[in-house]
Design a protein around this motif. Structure first.
Motif, PDB file in Angstrom:
ATOM      1  N   ARG A  10       1.044  -1.255   0.035  1.00  0.00           N
ATOM      2  CA  ARG A  10       0.071  -0.064  -0.100  1.00  0.00           C
ATOM      3  C   ARG A  10       0.804   1.222   0.015  1.00  0.00           C
ATOM      4  O   ARG A  10       0.493   2.348  -0.385  1.00  0.00           O
ATOM      5  CB  ARG A  10      -1.039  -0.254   1.211  1.00  0.00           C
ATOM      6  N   GLY A  11       2.006   1.089   0.468  1.00  0.00           N
ATOM      7  CA  GLY A  11       2.922   2.383   0.317  1.00  0.00           C
ATOM      8  C   GLY A  11       3.414   3.056  -1.064  1.00  0.00           C
ATOM      9  O   GLY A  11       3.749   4.097  -0.913  1.00  0.00           O
ATOM     10  N   GLY A  12       3.071   2.231  -1.912  1.00  0.00           N
ATOM     11  CA  GLY A  12       3.256   2.931  -3.363  1.00  0.00           C
ATOM     12  C   GLY A  12       4.760   2.659  -3.701  1.00  0.00           C
ATOM     13  O   GLY A  12       5.145   3.233  -4.676  1.00  0.00           O
ATOM     14  N   GLU A  17       0.841   4.372  -7.094  1.00  0.00           N
ATOM     15  CA  GLU A  17      -0.713   4.659  -6.938  1.00  0.00           C
ATOM     16  C   GLU A  17      -1.176   4.871  -8.283  1.00  0.00           C
ATOM     17  O   GLU A  17      -0.432   5.430  -9.134  1.00  0.00           O
ATOM     18  CB  GLU A  17      -0.775   5.811  -6.115  1.00  0.00           C
ATOM     19  N   MET A  18      -2.340   4.399  -8.608  1.00  0.00           N
ATOM     20  CA  MET A  18      -2.931   4.581  -9.977  1.00  0.00           C
ATOM     21  C   MET A  18      -4.218   5.481 -10.173  1.00  0.00           C
ATOM     22  O   MET A  18      -4.684   5.896  -8.731  1.00  0.00           O
ATOM     23  CB  MET A  18      -3.430   3.255 -10.383  1.00  0.00           C
ATOM     24  N   THR A  22      -8.538   3.733 -14.179  1.00  0.00           N
ATOM     25  CA  THR A  22      -7.522   3.499 -15.214  1.00  0.00           C
ATOM     26  C   THR A  22      -6.316   2.730 -14.642  1.00  0.00           C
ATOM     27  O   THR A  22      -6.116   2.265 -13.822  1.00  0.00           O
ATOM     28  CB  THR A  22      -6.852   4.899 -15.481  1.00  0.00           C
ATOM     29  N   PHE A  23      -5.496   2.584 -15.803  1.00  0.00           N
ATOM     30  CA  PHE A  23      -4.462   1.571 -15.438  1.00  0.00           C
ATOM     31  C   PHE A  23      -3.058   2.689 -15.728  1.00  0.00           C
ATOM     32  O   PHE A  23      -2.007   2.104 -15.909  1.00  0.00           O
ATOM     33  CB  PHE A  23      -4.222   0.441 -16.545  1.00  0.00           C
ATOM     34  N   SER A  24      -3.343   3.902 -15.401  1.00  0.00           N
ATOM     35  CA  SER A  24      -2.361   4.796 -15.486  1.00  0.00           C
ATOM     36  C   SER A  24      -1.714   5.191 -14.107  1.00  0.00           C
ATOM     37  O   SER A  24      -2.736   5.499 -13.205  1.00  0.00           O
ATOM     38  CB  SER A  24      -2.675   6.089 -16.285  1.00  0.00           C
ATOM     39  N   SER A  50       8.192   5.658  -6.317  1.00  0.00           N
ATOM     40  CA  SER A  50       7.729   4.405  -6.825  1.00  0.00           C
ATOM     41  C   SER A  50       8.852   3.787  -7.565  1.00  0.00           C
ATOM     42  O   SER A  50       9.390   4.632  -8.583  1.00  0.00           O
ATOM     43  CB  SER A  50       6.463   4.160  -7.579  1.00  0.00           C
ATOM     44  N   ILE A  51       9.616   2.677  -7.541  1.00  0.00           N
ATOM     45  CA  ILE A  51      10.670   1.999  -8.038  1.00  0.00           C
ATOM     46  C   ILE A  51      10.124   1.981  -9.779  1.00  0.00           C
ATOM     47  O   ILE A  51      10.716   2.142 -10.752  1.00  0.00           O
ATOM     48  CB  ILE A  51      11.041   0.727  -7.590  1.00  0.00           C
TER      49      ILE A  51
END
Length: 74
Positions: A10-12, A17-18, A22-24, A50-51
């Protein structure tokens, strides 16, 4: 899964985070990948949380394809 596992998910960091519906990812080219300049100065080289988004930033919109042999003479 443990609470620690869920906090990572959940930390992203591993999963960006999206944008809802969407899938963006929220961090994208239009908003400069939400780079945190303070975080960049203090600890994270890129300042991107985010990695996977770090990977997107390095590869997205790199320009057109260039032939390794150079332009062809006509």
């Amino acid at each position: 899964m443990s609470d620690d596992d869920w906090s990572v998910i959940r930390g992203g960091v591993l999963f960006p985070e999206m944008i809802p519906g969407t899938f963006s990812p929220k961090a994208n080219l239009e908003n400069n990948y939400l780079i945190d300049r303070g975080e960049q100065r203090q600890s994270a080289y890129t300042g991107i949380k985010s990695i996977p988004v770090q990977d997107y930033a390095a590869t997205q919109d790199v320009g057109g394809f260039q032939s390794p042999t150079g332009p062809k003479s006509v």
